[in-house]
Motif scaffolding. Sequence first.
Motif, PDB file in Angstrom:
ATOM      1  N   ASN A   1      39.573  42.936  37.395  1.00 12.24           N
ATOM      2  CA  ASN A   1      40.279  43.571  38.527  1.00 12.24           C
ATOM      3  C   ASN A   1      39.820  42.980  39.864  1.00 12.24           C
ATOM      4  OD1 ASN A   1      40.086  45.404  36.275  1.00 12.24           O
ATOM      5  ND2 ASN A   1      41.092  46.949  37.557  1.00 12.24           N
ATOM      6  N   GLN A   2      38.544  42.636  39.931  1.00  9.85           N
ATOM      7  CA  GLN A   2      37.977  42.167  41.199  1.00  9.85           C
ATOM      8  C   GLN A   2      38.479  40.797  41.609  1.00  9.85           C
ATOM      9  OE1 GLN A   2      33.789  43.256  39.780  1.00  9.85           O
ATOM     10  NE2 GLN A   2      33.664  43.597  41.992  1.00  9.85           N
ATOM     11  N   VAL A   3      39.083  40.080  40.663  1.00  8.79           N
ATOM     12  CA  VAL A   3      39.706  38.793  41.024  1.00  8.79           C
ATOM     13  C   VAL A   3      41.228  38.916  40.876  1.00  8.79           C
ATOM     14  CG1 VAL A   3      37.677  37.363  40.574  1.00  8.79           C
ATOM     15  CG2 VAL A   3      39.297  37.808  38.715  1.00  8.79           C
TER      16      VAL A   3
ATOM     17  N   GLY B   1      25.400  48.339  44.003  1.00  4.34           N
ATOM     18  CA  GLY B   1      26.219  47.690  45.010  1.00  4.34           C
ATOM     19  C   GLY B   1      27.401  47.082  44.279  1.00  4.34           C
ATOM     20  N   CYS B   2      28.314  46.469  45.007  1.00  2.00           N
ATOM     21  CA  CYS B   2      29.516  45.921  44.378  1.00  2.00           C
ATOM     22  C   CYS B   2      30.056  44.781  45.236  1.00  2.00           C
ATOM     23  CB  CYS B   2      30.568  47.033  44.261  1.00  2.00           C
ATOM     24  SG  CYS B   2      32.097  46.507  43.484  1.00  2.00           S
ATOM     25  N   LEU B   3      30.423  43.684  44.583  1.00  2.00           N
ATOM     26  CA  LEU B   3      30.951  42.534  45.334  1.00  2.00           C
ATOM     27  C   LEU B   3      32.249  42.888  46.067  1.00  2.00           C
ATOM     28  CD1 LEU B   3      30.329  39.658  42.748  1.00  2.00           C
ATOM     29  CD2 LEU B   3      28.995  40.171  44.805  1.00  2.00           C
ATOM     30  N   SER B   4      32.952  43.926  45.602  1.00  2.00           N
ATOM     31  CA  SER B   4      34.195  44.347  46.263  1.00  2.00           C
ATOM     32  C   SER B   4      33.931  45.304  47.429  1.00  2.00           C
ATOM     33  CB  SER B   4      35.128  45.026  45.257  1.00  2.00           C
ATOM     34  OG  SER B   4      35.579  44.076  44.294  1.00  2.00           O
TER      35      SER B   4
ATOM     36  N   GLN C   1      28.289  49.833  32.587  1.00  2.00           N
ATOM     37  CA  GLN C   1      29.047  51.040  32.948  1.00  2.00           C
ATOM     38  C   GLN C   1      29.802  50.832  34.264  1.00  2.00           C
ATOM     39  OE1 GLN C   1      26.962  54.975  31.973  1.00  2.00           O
ATOM     40  NE2 GLN C   1      25.299  53.505  31.848  1.00  2.00           N
ATOM     41  N   HIS C   2      29.159  50.172  35.209  1.00  2.00           N
ATOM     42  CA  HIS C   2      29.800  49.870  36.507  1.00  2.00           C
ATOM     43  C   HIS C   2      31.040  48.999  36.287  1.00  2.00           C
ATOM     44  CE1 HIS C   2      29.389  48.620  40.934  1.00  2.00           C
ATOM     45  NE2 HIS C   2      30.259  47.756  40.454  1.00  2.00           N
ATOM     46  N   GLU C   3      30.895  47.985  35.420  1.00  2.00           N
ATOM     47  CA  GLU C   3      32.005  47.042  35.205  1.00  2.00           C
ATOM     48  C   GLU C   3      33.127  47.656  34.357  1.00  2.00           C
ATOM     49  OE1 GLU C   3      31.974  44.616  37.111  1.00  2.00           O
ATOM     50  OE2 GLU C   3      29.842  44.547  37.587  1.00  2.00           O
ATOM     51  N   VAL C   4      32.757  48.443  33.346  1.00  2.00           N
ATOM     52  CA  VAL C   4      33.789  49.116  32.535  1.00  2.00           C
ATOM     53  C   VAL C   4      34.586  50.062  33.435  1.00  2.00           C
ATOM     54  CG1 VAL C   4      34.177  50.767  30.643  1.00  2.00           C
ATOM     55  CG2 VAL C   4      32.626  48.832  30.305  1.00  2.00           C
ATOM     56  N   ASP C   5      33.908  50.715  34.362  1.00  2.00           N
ATOM     57  CA  ASP C   5      34.610  51.563  35.339  1.00  2.00           C
ATOM     58  C   ASP C   5      35.662  50.771  36.111  1.00  2.00           C
ATOM     59  OD1 ASP C   5      33.468  54.016  34.837  1.00  2.00           O
ATOM     60  OD2 ASP C   5      32.150  54.020  36.592  1.00  2.00           O
ATOM     61  N   HIS C   6      35.296  49.564  36.542  1.00  2.00           N
ATOM     62  CA  HIS C   6      36.258  48.721  37.285  1.00  2.00           C
ATOM     63  C   HIS C   6      37.565  48.562  36.507  1.00  2.00           C
ATOM     64  CE1 HIS C   6      34.525  47.239  40.983  1.00  2.00           C
ATOM     65  NE2 HIS C   6      33.414  46.837  40.396  1.00  2.00           N
ATOM     66  N   LEU C   7      37.440  48.368  35.183  1.00  2.00           N
ATOM     67  CA  LEU C   7      38.637  48.150  34.355  1.00  2.00           C
ATOM     68  C   LEU C   7      39.511  49.399  34.299  1.00  2.00           C
ATOM     69  CD1 LEU C   7      37.083  46.160  31.347  1.00  2.00           C
ATOM     70  CD2 LEU C   7      38.144  45.245  33.416  1.00  2.00           C
TER      71      LEU C   7
HETATM   72 ZN    ZN Z   1      31.645  46.377  41.280  1.00  2.00          ZN
END
Ligand code: ZN
Length: 198
Positions: free
Chosen positions: A50-52, A109-112, A151-157
Amino acid sequence: MAILPIYLFGSSVLRKKAKPVDQLDNALIKLVYDMTETMHKAHGIGLAANQVGELRQVIVVDMTAVEESEREEGNDHEESSVKVKERKTLVLINPEILSKGGTFTMEEGCLSIPEVRADVTRPESIRLKFKDVNFNEVELETGGLLARVLQHEVDHLKGILFIDYLSKLKRASLKSTLRAIEKGEVDASYPIVVGAEA
Ligand SMILES: [Zn+2]
């Protein structure tokens, strides 16, 4: 490989659900390598598609960074990783968290969402299944930093961001910072996309 721009908070793609990947094709392999390159460029420990701007259920995690942080715990994640520029990358396709245990508070933190860091409480350990970069089914049980990143990345999806877990008070204190990010008024060391309507 290409560096992809990272969509910032305020972009609608970050609030959408990514779709499962049904087969491994060249486009997907390219996405995995581009995401890996992008994560390294941005010095991130994990990145979700999602972030890209891609609504596909793909995550990459910089296992070299994870292992550097938790070396003393003796964890080993040799299998199902690929090496890009001598950094090990864990690739997760269609990840699904099967069970969770304990609770643990850690700063995220988050790159987005550049320049925002905050304590988030989540389950300490998780068991999940996913397809690896060869599209083989893998089950992984993990805790500590890797469980946190996953968990942070699965949340992004799923269209969920770590700031969604913060108290109303903490969210209020970040309001002007988040507004600035939505407008692209941030210094990021990597290419970004601001406020995109996908
Ligand atoms: Zn993130």
